[in-house]
Design an enzyme around this catalytic site. Structure first.
Site, PDB file in Angstrom:
ATOM      1  N   ARG A   1      -4.110  -1.572   5.821  1.00 57.14           N
ATOM      2  CA  ARG A   1      -5.148  -2.601   5.723  1.00 57.14           C
ATOM      3  C   ARG A   1      -5.506  -3.244   7.067  1.00 57.14           C
ATOM      4  O   ARG A   1      -5.855  -4.426   7.120  1.00 57.14           O
ATOM      5  CB  ARG A   1      -4.731  -3.682   4.711  1.00 57.14           C
ATOM      6  CG  ARG A   1      -4.562  -3.094   3.310  1.00 57.14           C
ATOM      7  CD  ARG A   1      -4.744  -4.127   2.247  1.00 57.14           C
ATOM      8  NE  ARG A   1      -5.216  -3.493   1.025  1.00 57.14           N
ATOM      9  CZ  ARG A   1      -5.721  -4.143  -0.007  1.00 57.14           C
ATOM     10  NH1 ARG A   1      -5.843  -5.443   0.025  1.00 57.14           N
ATOM     11  NH2 ARG A   1      -6.119  -3.508  -1.077  1.00 57.14           N
ATOM     12  N   LEU A   2      -5.415  -2.459   8.120  1.00 53.47           N
ATOM     13  CA  LEU A   2      -5.779  -3.005   9.434  1.00 53.47           C
ATOM     14  C   LEU A   2      -7.266  -3.391   9.446  1.00 53.47           C
ATOM     15  O   LEU A   2      -7.650  -4.353  10.098  1.00 53.47           O
ATOM     16  CB  LEU A   2      -5.475  -1.969  10.530  1.00 53.47           C
ATOM     17  CG  LEU A   2      -5.639  -2.468  11.963  1.00 53.47           C
ATOM     18  CD1 LEU A   2      -4.652  -3.598  12.280  1.00 53.47           C
ATOM     19  CD2 LEU A   2      -5.457  -1.340  12.981  1.00 53.47           C
TER      20      LEU A   2
ATOM     21  N   GLY B   1       0.820  -1.211   0.000  1.00 57.93           N
ATOM     22  CA  GLY B   1       0.000   0.000   0.000  1.00 57.93           C
ATOM     23  C   GLY B   1       0.855   1.262   0.000  1.00 57.93           C
ATOM     24  O   GLY B   1       0.449   2.304   0.528  1.00 57.93           O
TER      25      GLY B   1
ATOM     26  N   ARG C   1      -3.012 -13.250  -4.812  1.00 56.48           N
ATOM     27  CA  ARG C   1      -1.866 -13.171  -3.897  1.00 56.48           C
ATOM     28  C   ARG C   1      -1.998 -14.228  -2.809  1.00 56.48           C
ATOM     29  O   ARG C   1      -3.108 -14.537  -2.374  1.00 56.48           O
ATOM     30  CB  ARG C   1      -1.811 -11.784  -3.249  1.00 56.48           C
ATOM     31  CG  ARG C   1      -1.512 -10.699  -4.251  1.00 56.48           C
ATOM     32  CD  ARG C   1      -1.475  -9.322  -3.584  1.00 56.48           C
ATOM     33  NE  ARG C   1      -1.349  -8.279  -4.583  1.00 56.48           N
ATOM     34  CZ  ARG C   1      -1.979  -7.104  -4.537  1.00 56.48           C
ATOM     35  NH1 ARG C   1      -2.777  -6.812  -3.550  1.00 56.48           N
ATOM     36  NH2 ARG C   1      -1.795  -6.214  -5.497  1.00 56.48           N
TER      37      ARG C   1
ATOM     38  N   THR D   1      -0.805  -5.562 -11.204  1.00 54.85           N
ATOM     39  CA  THR D   1      -0.166  -5.582 -12.521  1.00 54.85           C
ATOM     40  C   THR D   1      -0.552  -6.815 -13.321  1.00 54.85           C
ATOM     41  O   THR D   1      -0.793  -6.738 -14.519  1.00 54.85           O
ATOM     42  CB  THR D   1       1.372  -5.531 -12.340  1.00 54.85           C
ATOM     43  OG1 THR D   1       1.684  -4.332 -11.630  1.00 54.85           O
ATOM     44  CG2 THR D   1       2.111  -5.526 -13.662  1.00 54.85           C
ATOM     45  N   THR D   2      -0.637  -7.962 -12.652  1.00 49.04           N
ATOM     46  CA  THR D   2      -0.865  -9.215 -13.393  1.00 49.04           C
ATOM     47  C   THR D   2      -2.227  -9.839 -13.103  1.00 49.04           C
ATOM     48  O   THR D   2      -2.629 -10.771 -13.797  1.00 49.04           O
ATOM     49  CB  THR D   2       0.207 -10.254 -13.017  1.00 49.04           C
ATOM     50  OG1 THR D   2       0.147 -10.462 -11.601  1.00 49.04           O
ATOM     51  CG2 THR D   2       1.600  -9.791 -13.404  1.00 49.04           C
TER      52      THR D   2
ATOM     53  N   THR E   1      13.078  -9.784  -6.986  1.00 47.78           N
ATOM     54  CA  THR E   1      13.086  -8.928  -8.168  1.00 47.78           C
ATOM     55  C   THR E   1      14.547  -8.550  -8.466  1.00 47.78           C
ATOM     56  O   THR E   1      15.469  -9.115  -7.856  1.00 47.78           O
ATOM     57  CB  THR E   1      12.147  -7.714  -7.975  1.00 47.78           C
ATOM     58  OG1 THR E   1      12.016  -7.048  -9.235  1.00 47.78           O
ATOM     59  CG2 THR E   1      12.670  -6.739  -6.915  1.00 47.78           C
TER      60      THR E   1
ATOM     61  N   GLY F   1       2.634  -1.837  -9.270  1.00 45.76           N
ATOM     62  CA  GLY F   1       1.291  -1.319  -9.558  1.00 45.76           C
ATOM     63  C   GLY F   1       0.806  -0.629  -8.308  1.00 45.76           C
ATOM     64  O   GLY F   1       0.349  -1.293  -7.383  1.00 45.76           O
ATOM     65  N   HIS F   2       0.970   0.687  -8.252  1.00 40.85           N
ATOM     66  CA  HIS F   2       0.597   1.418  -7.038  1.00 40.85           C
ATOM     67  C   HIS F   2      -0.827   1.944  -7.161  1.00 40.85           C
ATOM     68  O   HIS F   2      -1.110   2.805  -7.987  1.00 40.85           O
ATOM     69  CB  HIS F   2       1.599   2.549  -6.780  1.00 40.85           C
ATOM     70  CG  HIS F   2       2.957   2.023  -6.424  1.00 40.85           C
ATOM     71  ND1 HIS F   2       4.047   2.815  -6.188  1.00 40.85           N
ATOM     72  CD2 HIS F   2       3.393   0.756  -6.247  1.00 40.85           C
ATOM     73  CE1 HIS F   2       5.094   2.057  -5.887  1.00 40.85           C
ATOM     74  NE2 HIS F   2       4.709   0.806  -5.925  1.00 40.85           N
TER      75      HIS F   2
HETATM   76  P1  IMP Z   1       9.899  -9.365 -11.523  1.00 43.21           P
HETATM   77  O1  IMP Z   1      10.171  -8.184 -10.681  1.00 43.21           O
HETATM   78  O2  IMP Z   1       8.806  -9.167 -12.523  1.00 43.21           O
HETATM   79  O3  IMP Z   1      11.143  -9.938 -12.131  1.00 43.21           O
HETATM   80  O4  IMP Z   1       9.339 -10.534 -10.563  1.00 43.21           O
HETATM   81  C1  IMP Z   1      10.146 -11.161  -9.565  1.00 43.21           C
HETATM   82  C2  IMP Z   1       9.316 -11.487  -8.332  1.00 43.21           C
HETATM   83  O5  IMP Z   1       8.921 -10.271  -7.702  1.00 43.21           O
HETATM   84  C3  IMP Z   1       8.024 -12.252  -8.627  1.00 43.21           C
HETATM   85  O6  IMP Z   1       7.749 -13.120  -7.552  1.00 43.21           O
HETATM   86  C4  IMP Z   1       6.976 -11.160  -8.680  1.00 43.21           C
HETATM   87  O7  IMP Z   1       5.687 -11.649  -8.389  1.00 43.21           O
HETATM   88  C5  IMP Z   1       7.495 -10.230  -7.588  1.00 43.21           C
HETATM   89  N1  IMP Z   1       7.088  -8.841  -7.802  1.00 43.21           N
HETATM   90  C6  IMP Z   1       7.572  -7.969  -8.709  1.00 43.21           C
HETATM   91  N2  IMP Z   1       6.962  -6.788  -8.596  1.00 43.21           N
HETATM   92  C7  IMP Z   1       6.089  -6.898  -7.595  1.00 43.21           C
HETATM   93  C8  IMP Z   1       5.174  -5.988  -6.978  1.00 43.21           C
HETATM   94  O8  IMP Z   1       5.066  -4.815  -7.332  1.00 43.21           O
HETATM   95  N3  IMP Z   1       4.430  -6.491  -5.959  1.00 43.21           N
HETATM   96  C9  IMP Z   1       4.569  -7.767  -5.517  1.00 43.21           C
HETATM   97  N4  IMP Z   1       5.400  -8.643  -6.048  1.00 43.21           N
HETATM   98  C10 IMP Z   1       6.157  -8.224  -7.067  1.00 43.21           C
END
Ligand code: IMP
Length: 427
Positions: free
Chosen positions: A330-331, A15, A304, A299-300, A238, A40-41
């Site tokens: 998110r309490l 968040g 979660r 984003t995807t 990442t 994705g903010h």
């Molecule tokens: P990448 O950053 O796309 O290479 O992904 C590497 C890992 O980081 C994966 O497990 C993604 O799901 C996670 N990840 C990347 N960006 C985010 C984010 O903004 N929120 C949560 N997980 C993320």
């Protein structure tokens, strides 16, 4: 006068966007310093609901300079779409700037991200397939192309020609797919260059002038500390550093200039993609949290993984970053639960450990040790003052403060800007 760093303290999606949007009204500048459009903010404010992938969450405040820092990997297609969408909603983007040192995501980065994931099969990382791993690998391997290269067509063409030769060899010889066309990419990126040129500049002096003028700056993190390539659950991480140290590298603000480091923690834990998560709940409570909080990737769209608050990981994250305060988000999601658990240690081979292991094989064997606290069973979304929170909610917050050895500065009780409790003034 202060430089405030907003850091994801868990596995991302804590968040951060909301906290930046909230604090930005008192800031002169907001700087994104890491990641790319894997982030994705989500921001909900009077302009509407937005999922920002690259543009800093301060963009909604006129007069707040918004910088995409040198540490961000920029996909020009996504950025241009985002700018267009903001403008369509009446948001002024004339105060947006892109560092001329930021690296560009090229078509081969996204293509290779997907191909590498396919090749890993069962061991796939679960990346967002936005080209993040390949772009940061190229940056370190000195094969990157930066936004400043876009401003000089001749240099850009020469650089692209050189890099594409290597990339096409990998695509054809290792992955047996068709090579990419130099002409097509060149033309495409020249057209992006024309539209992005007004935003690209050396953002260092702009940032340093703001600091010299004693005006507040927010550094906006992306992803979370447990996804850091050094301190996260490697290799399920990442490829840029989401930590406080990363904020300095990714913005050009030196470490002595950082005044406040706020760790954004969700009141529970989520993770998207592969890798160990000791407190994951594969039961009805996990499902309940996911549905109640709509825990699906911004984003995807991936669901979660949800679980209890992990104070072992949290303490590690606090130490790595040097948090001076916590924003607990998110309490309100926990409102409906009879009792709430906090993981205070891991059981490993009959012993209790309190330190977060670096080896994911060891972490995968760790069993969470829980402490159980009573729930509050009433809605807290309309509460705006800390003292008005139910005693059980205050008890939960106090316990986290003790376990993390860090005070809570902000409590978020809903998605909107105003659903926030300022426990301590930060700016
Ligand atoms: P990448 O950053 O796309 O290479 O992904 C590497 C890992 O980081 C994966 O497990 C993604 O799901 C996670 N990840 C990347 N960006 C985010 C984010 O903004 N929120 C949560 N997980 C993320």
């Amino acid at each position: 006068m202060s430089v405030v760093v907003i850091i994801g303290a868990q596995w991302g999606d804590e968040g951060k966007g909301k906290i930046v949007d909230l604090l930005a009204e008192k800031a002169k500048a907001v700087v994104r310093f890491s990641g790319g459009d894997n982030a994705g903010h989500t921001v909900i404010n009077p302009y509407g609901e937005f999922k920002l992938h690259l543009v800093p969450s301060g963009i909604f405040h006129r007069g707040v300079v918004c910088v995409i820092g040198n540490g961000v990997a920029v996909n020009p297609v996504i950025l241009l779409e985002e700018i267009e969408n903001l403008q369509k909603h009446g948001v002024d983007t004339s105060h947006l700037f892109i560092s001329d040192r930021a690296h560009l995501i090229m078509p081969y980065h996204t293509l290779l991200d997907g191909l590498e994931e396919e090749r890993r099969g069962e061991g796939a990382i679960g990346t967002t397939r936005k080209g993040i791993g390949p772009v940061f690998a190229d940056k370190i391997a000195r094969l990157g192309i930066r936004t400043c290269d876009l401003l000089n067509k001749k240099n850009f063409r020469a650089r692209l020609c050189q890099v594409l030769e290597t990339k096409n060899a990998i695509l054809t010889k290792i992955y047996s797919v068709s090579p990419l066309s130099l002409e097509e990419i060149y033309e495409q990126y020249c057209s992006y260059a024309e539209r992005l040129a007004p935003f690209i500049r050396d953002t260092g002096p702009l940032i340093q002038d703001t600091i010299s003028g004693k005006q507040p700056i927010i550094l906006e993190g992306a992803q979370g500390t447990m996804l850091d390539p050094d301190f996260g659950t490697y290799p399920y991480v990442t490829s840029s550093s989401p930590t406080a140290a990363g904020s300095s590298i990714g913005s050009g603000i030196n470490v002595k200039q950082l005044d406040h480091i706020i760790g954004v923690f969700k009141a529970y834990t989520t993770r998207v993609g592969g890798g160990p998560m000791p407190t994951e709940l594969k039961d009805k409570i996990g499902e309940f949290i996911r549905e109640r909080a709509h825990e699906y990737g911004a984003t995807t769209g991936r669901p979660r993984r949800c679980g209890w608050f992990d104070a072992v990981a949290g303490r590690f994250s606090t130490q790595v970053n040097g948090f001076t305060g916590i924003a607990l988000t998110r309490l309100d999601v926990l409102d409906a639960l009879d009792s709430i658990k906090i993981c205070t240690g891991y059981k490993l081979n009959g012993n209790i450990i309190k330190d977060f292991p670096g080896d994911i094989d060891i972490l995968g064997k760790c069993q969470p040790v829980y402490e159980e606290l009573p729930g509050w069973r009433i809605s807290i979304s309309d509460i705006r003052h800390y003292k008005q929170l139910p005693a059980q909610a205050r008890q939960y917050i106090s316990r986290l403060e003790v376990l993390l050895s860090c005070p809570v500065s902000i409590v978020s009780v809903g998605a909107s800007r105003d659903q926030s409790i300022m426990v301590k003034q930060i700016m």
